[in-house]
Design a protein around this motif. Structure first.
Motif, mmCIF file in Angstrom:
data_model
loop_
_atom_site.group_PDB
_atom_site.id
_atom_site.type_symbol
_atom_site.label_atom_id
_atom_site.label_comp_id
_atom_site.label_asym_id
_atom_site.label_seq_id
_atom_site.Cartn_x
_atom_site.Cartn_y
_atom_site.Cartn_z
ATOM 1 N N HIS A 53 0.828 -1.208 0.000
ATOM 2 C CA HIS A 53 0.000 0.000 0.000
ATOM 3 C C HIS A 53 0.865 1.262 0.000
ATOM 4 C CE1 HIS A 53 -3.897 -2.018 1.694
ATOM 5 N NE2 HIS A 53 -3.673 -2.297 0.425
ATOM 6 N N ALA A 54 1.993 1.204 0.709
ATOM 7 C CA ALA A 54 2.878 2.372 0.755
ATOM 8 C C ALA A 54 3.472 2.682 -0.610
ATOM 9 C CB ALA A 54 3.996 2.136 1.775
ATOM 10 N N LEU A 55 3.667 1.654 -1.433
ATOM 11 C CA LEU A 55 4.248 1.850 -2.758
ATOM 12 C C LEU A 55 3.208 2.147 -3.823
ATOM 13 C CD1 LEU A 55 6.820 -1.085 -2.733
ATOM 14 C CD2 LEU A 55 7.322 1.347 -2.502
ATOM 15 N N LEU A 56 1.962 1.813 -3.539
ATOM 16 C CA LEU A 56 0.924 1.900 -4.556
ATOM 17 C C LEU A 56 0.646 3.333 -5.004
ATOM 18 C CD1 LEU A 56 -1.061 0.271 -6.224
ATOM 19 C CD2 LEU A 56 -2.726 0.507 -4.367
ATOM 20 N N LEU A 57 0.411 4.233 -4.063
ATOM 21 C CA LEU A 57 0.081 5.615 -4.416
ATOM 22 C C LEU A 57 1.214 6.303 -5.180
ATOM 23 C CD1 LEU A 57 -1.858 8.018 -4.302
ATOM 24 C CD2 LEU A 57 -0.817 8.626 -2.114
ATOM 25 N N PRO A 58 2.466 6.237 -4.700
ATOM 26 C CA PRO A 58 3.548 6.863 -5.482
ATOM 27 C C PRO A 58 3.669 6.278 -6.890
ATOM 28 C CG PRO A 58 4.302 6.419 -3.263
ATOM 29 C CD PRO A 58 2.963 5.761 -3.397
ATOM 30 N N ALA A 59 3.486 4.963 -7.009
ATOM 31 C CA ALA A 59 3.603 4.338 -8.324
ATOM 32 C C ALA A 59 2.515 4.838 -9.269
ATOM 33 C CB ALA A 59 3.528 2.818 -8.185
ATOM 34 N N VAL A 60 1.303 4.965 -8.763
ATOM 35 C CA VAL A 60 0.194 5.435 -9.587
ATOM 36 C C VAL A 60 0.412 6.887 -10.009
ATOM 37 C CG1 VAL A 60 -2.265 6.015 -9.550
ATOM 38 C CG2 VAL A 60 -1.484 3.809 -8.671
ATOM 39 N N VAL A 61 0.844 7.737 -9.067
ATOM 40 C CA VAL A 61 1.042 9.162 -9.388
ATOM 41 C C VAL A 61 2.162 9.337 -10.398
ATOM 42 C CG1 VAL A 61 1.737 11.395 -8.436
ATOM 43 C CG2 VAL A 61 0.118 9.961 -7.182
ATOM 44 N N VAL A 62 3.287 8.649 -10.179
ATOM 45 C CA VAL A 62 4.417 8.763 -11.113
ATOM 46 C C VAL A 62 4.022 8.250 -12.491
ATOM 47 C CG1 VAL A 62 6.736 7.927 -11.630
ATOM 48 C CG2 VAL A 62 6.182 8.704 -9.315
ATOM 49 N N ALA A 63 3.308 7.123 -12.543
ATOM 50 C CA ALA A 63 2.876 6.582 -13.835
ATOM 51 C C ALA A 63 1.904 7.524 -14.526
ATOM 52 C CB ALA A 63 2.233 5.210 -13.635
ATOM 53 N N ALA A 64 1.019 8.153 -13.747
ATOM 54 C CA ALA A 64 0.037 9.069 -14.332
ATOM 55 C C ALA A 64 0.690 10.295 -14.940
ATOM 56 C CB ALA A 64 -0.968 9.496 -13.257
ATOM 57 N N VAL A 65 1.882 10.629 -14.485
ATOM 58 C CA VAL A 65 2.621 11.762 -15.052
ATOM 59 C C VAL A 65 3.555 11.296 -16.162
ATOM 60 C CG1 VAL A 65 4.342 13.537 -14.545
ATOM 61 C CG2 VAL A 65 2.481 13.110 -12.930
ATOM 62 N N TRP A 66 4.213 10.156 -15.944
ATOM 63 C CA TRP A 66 5.234 9.683 -16.866
ATOM 64 C C TRP A 66 4.644 9.216 -18.201
ATOM 65 C CZ3 TRP A 66 9.903 6.511 -14.696
ATOM 66 C CH2 TRP A 66 10.904 6.440 -15.660
ATOM 67 N N ILE A 67 3.581 8.426 -18.150
ATOM 68 C CA ILE A 67 3.033 7.842 -19.373
ATOM 69 C C ILE A 67 2.536 8.923 -20.343
ATOM 70 C CG2 ILE A 67 1.194 6.378 -20.301
ATOM 71 C CD1 ILE A 67 1.569 4.615 -17.791
ATOM 72 N N PRO A 68 1.717 9.890 -19.894
ATOM 73 C CA PRO A 68 1.323 10.956 -20.840
ATOM 74 C C PRO A 68 2.514 11.766 -21.343
ATOM 75 C CG PRO A 68 -0.116 10.955 -18.923
ATOM 76 C CD PRO A 68 1.007 10.029 -18.618
ATOM 77 N N GLY A 69 3.503 11.975 -20.481
ATOM 78 C CA GLY A 69 4.689 12.698 -20.925
ATOM 79 C C GLY A 69 5.442 11.951 -22.000
ATOM 80 N N GLN A 70 5.531 10.628 -21.849
ATOM 81 C CA GLN A 70 6.226 9.811 -22.846
ATOM 82 C C GLN A 70 5.451 9.785 -24.148
ATOM 83 O OE1 GLN A 70 9.261 8.427 -22.035
ATOM 84 N NE2 GLN A 70 9.457 7.957 -24.205
ATOM 85 N N VAL A 71 4.121 9.714 -24.049
ATOM 86 C CA VAL A 71 3.284 9.678 -25.246
ATOM 87 C C VAL A 71 3.364 10.996 -26.016
ATOM 88 C CG1 VAL A 71 0.880 9.549 -26.035
ATOM 89 C CG2 VAL A 71 1.726 7.928 -24.324
ATOM 90 N N SER A 72 3.529 12.094 -25.282
ATOM 91 C CA SER A 72 3.551 13.404 -25.940
ATOM 92 C C SER A 72 4.841 13.661 -26.716
ATOM 93 C CB SER A 72 3.374 14.514 -24.898
ATOM 94 O OG SER A 72 4.527 14.604 -24.062
ATOM 95 N N LEU A 73 5.865 12.854 -26.493
ATOM 96 C CA LEU A 73 7.132 13.054 -27.195
ATOM 97 C C LEU A 73 7.023 12.569 -28.639
ATOM 98 C CD1 LEU A 73 9.631 11.805 -24.463
ATOM 99 C CD2 LEU A 73 9.163 14.159 -25.109
ATOM 100 N N PRO A 74 7.687 13.245 -29.567
ATOM 101 C CA PRO A 74 7.670 12.761 -30.964
ATOM 102 C C PRO A 74 8.411 11.436 -31.056
ATOM 103 C CG PRO A 74 9.220 14.581 -30.699
ATOM 104 C CD PRO A 74 8.463 14.471 -29.407
ATOM 105 N N HIS A 75 7.822 10.498 -31.811
ATOM 106 C CA HIS A 75 8.425 9.166 -31.916
ATOM 107 C C HIS A 75 9.607 9.143 -32.881
ATOM 108 C CE1 HIS A 75 5.356 7.318 -29.481
ATOM 109 N NE2 HIS A 75 4.429 7.951 -30.184
ATOM 110 N N ARG A 76 9.550 9.995 -33.863
ATOM 111 C CA ARG A 76 10.644 10.042 -34.829
ATOM 112 C C ARG A 76 11.389 11.359 -34.679
ATOM 113 N NH1 ARG A 76 7.727 7.914 -40.409
ATOM 114 N NH2 ARG A 76 7.168 5.821 -39.648
#
Length: 199
Positions: A149-172
């Motif tokens: 439980h202690a790891l769950l919230l930080p993991a969710v918050v970091v993923a919620a920021v990281w994944i959209p940030g990664q998607v927004s980057l140009p692939h090429r």
């Protein structure tokens, strides 16, 4: 008070360890001796760095005594980001802020376009606070469920920021023409402003 002292000592030592070269630069810029530069930097680090690390440690100690499973890591991370903001914006000492450590993770640091480096500092502090909570839970014979439980919230918050940030980057990556650049360093003492007379 003890937590403040430990935090201040850590902040003072880390400031000297990471910017030890600054005393020499100070000495050359102001044409003063190394002893005077050392005293000046010691005073600056005591005010701008040690005190802010002490404030964080004291505040984190208070939050940890309340032992809030979900709110504790968030408060600790917010406090760290606030201390980074205090050092960088108010005290004018933006050296070695926590968010700088993630410069190679381009997906994660896209949040800096909105929050500045302080949002990245918050995410790093949140992840570390969660890990610390999990380790504490395991060492005190608490259930593994509490550690998860202690790891769950930080993991969710970091993923919620990281994944959209990664998607927004140009692939090429667009092909950029290279250009040769030549830099010539002047032989002008840093205490003097360059003029045509030095050319």
């Amino acid at each position: 008070l003890r937590a403040f002292g430990y935090g201040a000592l850590y902040g003072f030592a880390s400031a000297w360890g990471s910017t030890w070269w600054f005393a020499q630069a100070f000495s050359r810029y102001f044409a003063s001796g190394m002893l005077a530069a050392g005293f000046a930097m010691t005073a600056a680090y005591a005010v701008a760095v040690a005190s802010t690390f002490g404030l964080f440690a004291a505040g984190a100690s208070v939050f940890q005594r309340r032992r809030s499973r979900w709110l504790g890591p968030i408060l600790v991370a917010a406090l760290w980001a606030s201390v980074d903001l205090l050092r960088g914006r108010i005290l004018g000492q933006p050296w070695v802020l926590l968010g700088y450590s993630q410069s190679s993770l381009t997906g994660l640091i896209q949040v800096a376009a909105i929050t500045g480096v302080y949002g990245v500092s918050f995410l790093v502090a949140l992840g570390n606070a969660g890990i610390a909570e999990a380790v504490t839970a395991l060492r005190t014979d608490a259930s593994r469920r509490r550690a998860v439980h202690a790891l769950l919230l930080p993991a969710v918050v970091v993923a919620a920021v990281w994944i959209p940030g990664q998607v927004s980057l140009p692939h090429r990556r667009e092909r950029i023409r290279s250009a040769r650049v030549v830099v010539v360093q002047t032989n002008v003492p840093p205490a003097f402003r360059w003029t045509r007379g030095y050319a």
